[in-house]
Enzyme design. Structure first.
Site, PDB file in Angstrom:
ATOM      1  N   ARG A  27       0.817  -1.216   0.000  1.00 39.26           N
ATOM      2  CA  ARG A  27       0.000   0.000   0.000  1.00 39.26           C
ATOM      3  C   ARG A  27       0.853   1.270   0.000  1.00 39.26           C
ATOM      4  NH1 ARG A  27      -5.726  -0.692   1.688  1.00 39.26           N
ATOM      5  NH2 ARG A  27      -6.196  -2.664   0.702  1.00 39.26           N
ATOM      6  N   ARG A  40      -7.221  11.292  -6.673  1.00 39.10           N
ATOM      7  CA  ARG A  40      -8.482  10.604  -6.404  1.00 39.10           C
ATOM      8  C   ARG A  40      -9.655  11.576  -6.527  1.00 39.10           C
ATOM      9  NH1 ARG A  40     -11.533   9.122  -1.932  1.00 39.10           N
ATOM     10  NH2 ARG A  40     -12.101   6.935  -1.698  1.00 39.10           N
TER      11      ARG A  40
HETATM   12  O1  1CP Z   1      -4.034  -4.841   2.243  1.00 38.46           O
HETATM   13  C1  1CP Z   1      -4.138  -6.047   1.934  1.00 38.46           C
HETATM   14  O2  1CP Z   1      -4.442  -6.952   2.704  1.00 38.46           O
HETATM   15  C2  1CP Z   1      -3.858  -6.416   0.521  1.00 38.46           C
HETATM   16  C3  1CP Z   1      -4.907  -7.155  -0.198  1.00 38.46           C
HETATM   17  C4  1CP Z   1      -6.091  -6.281  -0.526  1.00 38.46           C
HETATM   18  C5  1CP Z   1      -7.365  -6.313   0.075  1.00 38.46           C
HETATM   19  C6  1CP Z   1      -7.824  -7.172   1.237  1.00 38.46           C
HETATM   20  C7  1CP Z   1      -6.099  -5.322  -1.552  1.00 38.46           C
HETATM   21  C8  1CP Z   1      -4.947  -5.041  -2.440  1.00 38.46           C
HETATM   22  N1  1CP Z   1      -7.374  -4.813  -1.617  1.00 38.46           N
HETATM   23  C9  1CP Z   1      -8.168  -5.394  -0.626  1.00 38.46           C
HETATM   24  C10 1CP Z   1      -9.610  -5.101  -0.417  1.00 38.46           C
HETATM   25  C11 1CP Z   1      -9.829  -3.679  -0.195  1.00 38.46           C
HETATM   26  N2  1CP Z   1      -9.850  -2.745  -1.191  1.00 38.46           N
HETATM   27  C12 1CP Z   1      -9.938  -3.001   1.036  1.00 38.46           C
HETATM   28  C13 1CP Z   1      -9.912  -3.650   2.415  1.00 38.46           C
HETATM   29  C14 1CP Z   1     -11.285  -3.834   2.935  1.00 38.46           C
HETATM   30  C15 1CP Z   1     -11.317  -4.716   4.150  1.00 38.46           C
HETATM   31  O3  1CP Z   1     -10.802  -4.307   5.198  1.00 38.46           O
HETATM   32  O4  1CP Z   1     -11.870  -5.825   4.063  1.00 38.46           O
HETATM   33  C16 1CP Z   1     -10.070  -1.633   0.757  1.00 38.46           C
HETATM   34  C17 1CP Z   1     -10.254  -0.511   1.717  1.00 38.46           C
HETATM   35  C18 1CP Z   1     -10.001  -1.492  -0.655  1.00 38.46           C
HETATM   36  C19 1CP Z   1      -9.991  -0.236  -1.441  1.00 38.46           C
HETATM   37  C20 1CP Z   1      -8.635   0.229  -1.773  1.00 38.46           C
HETATM   38  N3  1CP Z   1      -7.756  -0.480  -2.548  1.00 38.46           N
HETATM   39  C21 1CP Z   1      -8.025   1.448  -1.399  1.00 38.46           C
HETATM   40  C22 1CP Z   1      -8.662   2.543  -0.594  1.00 38.46           C
HETATM   41  C23 1CP Z   1      -9.510   3.329  -1.510  1.00 38.46           C
HETATM   42  C24 1CP Z   1      -9.446   4.802  -1.254  1.00 38.46           C
HETATM   43  O5  1CP Z   1      -8.724   5.532  -1.938  1.00 38.46           O
HETATM   44  O6  1CP Z   1     -10.175   5.214  -0.358  1.00 38.46           O
HETATM   45  C25 1CP Z   1      -6.750   1.458  -1.967  1.00 38.46           C
HETATM   46  C26 1CP Z   1      -5.720   2.545  -1.887  1.00 38.46           C
HETATM   47  C27 1CP Z   1      -6.591   0.225  -2.686  1.00 38.46           C
HETATM   48  C28 1CP Z   1      -5.427  -0.146  -3.497  1.00 38.46           C
HETATM   49  C29 1CP Z   1      -4.852  -1.485  -3.312  1.00 38.46           C
HETATM   50  N4  1CP Z   1      -5.510  -2.599  -2.848  1.00 38.46           N
HETATM   51  C30 1CP Z   1      -4.641  -3.665  -2.825  1.00 38.46           C
HETATM   52  C31 1CP Z   1      -3.390  -3.223  -3.335  1.00 38.46           C
HETATM   53  C32 1CP Z   1      -2.173  -4.084  -3.466  1.00 38.46           C
HETATM   54  C33 1CP Z   1      -3.538  -1.862  -3.665  1.00 38.46           C
HETATM   55  C34 1CP Z   1      -2.620  -0.865  -4.374  1.00 38.46           C
HETATM   56  C35 1CP Z   1      -1.221  -0.951  -4.511  1.00 38.46           C
HETATM   57  C36 1CP Z   1      -0.336  -0.615  -3.311  1.00 38.46           C
HETATM   58  O7  1CP Z   1      -0.068  -1.481  -2.487  1.00 38.46           O
HETATM   59  O8  1CP Z   1       0.180   0.517  -3.267  1.00 38.46           O
END
Ligand code: 1CP
Length: 356
Positions: A27, A40
Site C-alpha cells: 500500500r 483521487r
Molecule cells: O491490504 C491487503 O491486505 C492487501 C490485499 C487487498 C485487500 C484485502 C487489496 C490489495 N485490496 C483489498 C480489499 C480492499 N480494497 C480493502 C480492504 C477492505 C477490508 O478491510 O476488508 C479496501 C479498503 C479497498 C480499497 C482500496 N484499494 C483502497 C482505498 C480506496 C481509497 O482511496 O479510499 C486502496 C488505496 C486500494 C489499493 C490497493 N488494494 C490492494 C493493493 C495491493 C492496492 C494498491 C497498490 C499498493 O499497495 O500501493
C-alpha cells in the site's frame, strides 16, 4: 524494452547477492500521500481512478518520486476479479468495498466463470503496459492478485467482515460449493497473473490477507492447496528470466515450511514471527519478504530506525549471517493516517544499514 536500472528486488528474490537490501511497502500508493488524495479527487472515486490506466499509472509512480523504493506495485485492487465475474463492485465512503451480488449457493457458484483478461480486465492490463512504459526501467513492476480464499471471503460475505461468519458457515455446511468457488477463483488468478506478466509485470504477488482467520485444519483444506496450485500452475519462465512469485499471507507463520515448499520464489510474512525464525525454518528455499509492524510508522524516526535494524539483523542471524534473499517490507499494508516523512526514514535506513 529498456534494461532495468535497479534490479535489487529481483536479485534478492533469486537469493543473489545485492549491494543493499531492497525495500518496497505494501500500500505504498494511497491516502497517506496528499498527491494521491488530489488524483483521487480528480478521478471522482477510487474505482474511476483504478479503471483509468493513466491515473492508475500516476498514483503508482507517486511514492517513487518521494522515496528511494526498489519496486513499484500496480495500482489496482484484488476485487477486480469478482467484479469482472459480474458481482458488481462498489464502494461506500468510509465502509470499504461491497458487492451487489454474493455467492452463497451451489446454483450461483456453478454459474461463475473465468473472466476474459483482455476484455473485461483490459483496464488492468492497459495500466500495466502504461506503467512499464513510464517507469522506463527505473525499478521492476509488481503485478498482484488476491488469493482464491481471500477473494472468496469478499464474494461470500458481500464485503469486508469481522467474523467471516457466512463463508465459515458455507465451509462447514456445503464445502463442495466452497471448493467449486475456490477452484474457479484459482483458474481466474492464474489467468490474471499470466496476463499481467504478458503485459509487462516483472514479479507477481498473491495476497492471502484472510488465510490467517482459518483454523490450521481449515487453512490446509481451503487456502493452502489453492496457493500451491497457483505456484505450480502459473507459467513464469526459466532461470534468470523467471518471473518470481511471492505468496504473502497475514497470519501465515504456522505454514512457512509448506509455503516455502510450494514452488513460489518468495514468501511474505507478517510481524507475528521473528524474521530470523522464519529464515531458519525455510532454510534458504525461498526469499523472505517483510516484516515490520506497519504501526511502527507511528513511532518516532529513532524508533523506526531501531525496528528496521532489528528486522534486518534478525533475518541475517537466521540466514547464516547473510542478508541475501531478504526483501524488506511491512508485515501488512500502510494506513491513511501515516506520516510520509516516516516512510522516507524507513526506506533510507533499510538502505543505509544494509549496505554491503
Ligand atoms: O491490504 C491487503 O491486505 C492487501 C490485499 C487487498 C485487500 C484485502 C487489496 C490489495 N485490496 C483489498 C480489499 C480492499 N480494497 C480493502 C480492504 C477492505 C477490508 O478491510 O476488508 C479496501 C479498503 C479497498 C480499497 C482500496 N484499494 C483502497 C482505498 C480506496 C481509497 O482511496 O479510499 C486502496 C488505496 C486500494 C489499493 C490497493 N488494494 C490492494 C493493493 C495491493 C492496492 C494498491 C497498490 C499498493 O499497495 O500501493
Amino acid at each position: 524494452m529498456t534494461a532495468l536500472k535497479n534490479d535489487r528486488f529481483l536479485r534478492a528474490l533469486r537469493r543473489e547477492p545485492v549491494d543493499r537490501t531492497p525495500v518496497w511497502l505494501m500500500r505504498q500508493a494511497g491516502r497517506y500521500l496528499p498527491e494521491y488524495r488530489a488524483t483521487r479527487k480528480q478521478a471522482g472515486s477510487f474505482l474511476a481512478m483504478a479503471k483509468n490506466p493513466d491515473l492508475a499509472c500516476e498514483v503508482t509512480l507517486q511514492p517513487l518520486r518521494r522515496f528511494d523504493l526498489d519496486a513499484a506495485i500496480l495500482f489496482s485492487d484484488i476485487l477486480t476479479i469478482p467484479d469482472a465475474m459480474g458481482l458488481g463492485l462498489y464502494f461506500v465512503e468510509g465502509e470499504g468495498p461491497k458487492f451487489e451480488r454474493t455467492v452463497r449457493s451451489a446454483e450461483v457458484a456453478a454459474k461463475l466463470s473465468v473472466p476474459d483478461m483482455e476484455t473485461e480486465l483490459r483496464y488492468v492490463m492497459d495500466a500495466v503496459r502504461v506503467i512499464r512504459r513510464e517507469l522506463d526501467g527505473k525499478v521492476p513492476l509488481i503485478g498482484f492478485s488476491g488469493s482464491p480464499w481471500t477473494l472468496a471471503c469478499y464474494m461470500v460475505e458481500g464485503g469486508g467482515s469481522k467474523d467471516f461468519a457466512r463463508i465459515k458457515a458455507l465451509a462447514h455446511n456445503d464445502p463442495a460449493t466452497l471448493h467449486r468457488l475456490l477452484s474457479v477463483n484459482t483458474d481466474a488468478v492464474i489467468a490474471y497473473l499470466s496476463a499481467q506478466r504478458a503485459a509487462g509485470a516483472q514479479a507477481l504477488q498473491v495476497f492471502d490477507t484472510w488465510g490467517g482467520v482459518l483454523s490450521p485444519a481449515m487453512y490446509r483444506e481451503f487456502s493452502l492447496p489453492y496457493l500451491q496450485r497457483i505456484a505450480h500452475g502459473l507459467e513464469r519462465g526459466d532461470d534468470a528470466e523467471r518471473t518470481p512469485l511471492i505468496l504473502f499471507g497475514k497470519g501465515n507463520a504456522a505454514y512457512l515450511e509448506d509455503l516455502a515448499a510450494s514452488g513460489a520464489e518468495g514468501v511474505g510474512v507478517d510481524w507475528l514471527v521473528e524474521l530470523g525464525e522464519a529464515a531458519r525454518r525455510t532454510g534458504g528455499q525461498v526469499a523472505l519478504q517483510g516484516n515490520l509492524d506497519p504501526a511502527t510508522l507511528y513511532g518516532s524516526p529513532d524508533a523506526i530506525r531501531r525496528q528496521v535494524r532489528h528486522a534486518l539483523d534478525s533475518y541475517r542471524d537466521g540466514n547464516n549471517g547473510s542478508r541475501d534473499g531478504h526483501v524488506f517490507n511491512l508485515g501488512h499494508g500502510m494506513s491513511p493516517d501515516m506520516d510520509p516523512e516516516h516512510v522516507g526514514v524507513l526506506v533510507d535506513e533499510v538502505h543505509a544499514y544494509s549496505a554491503r
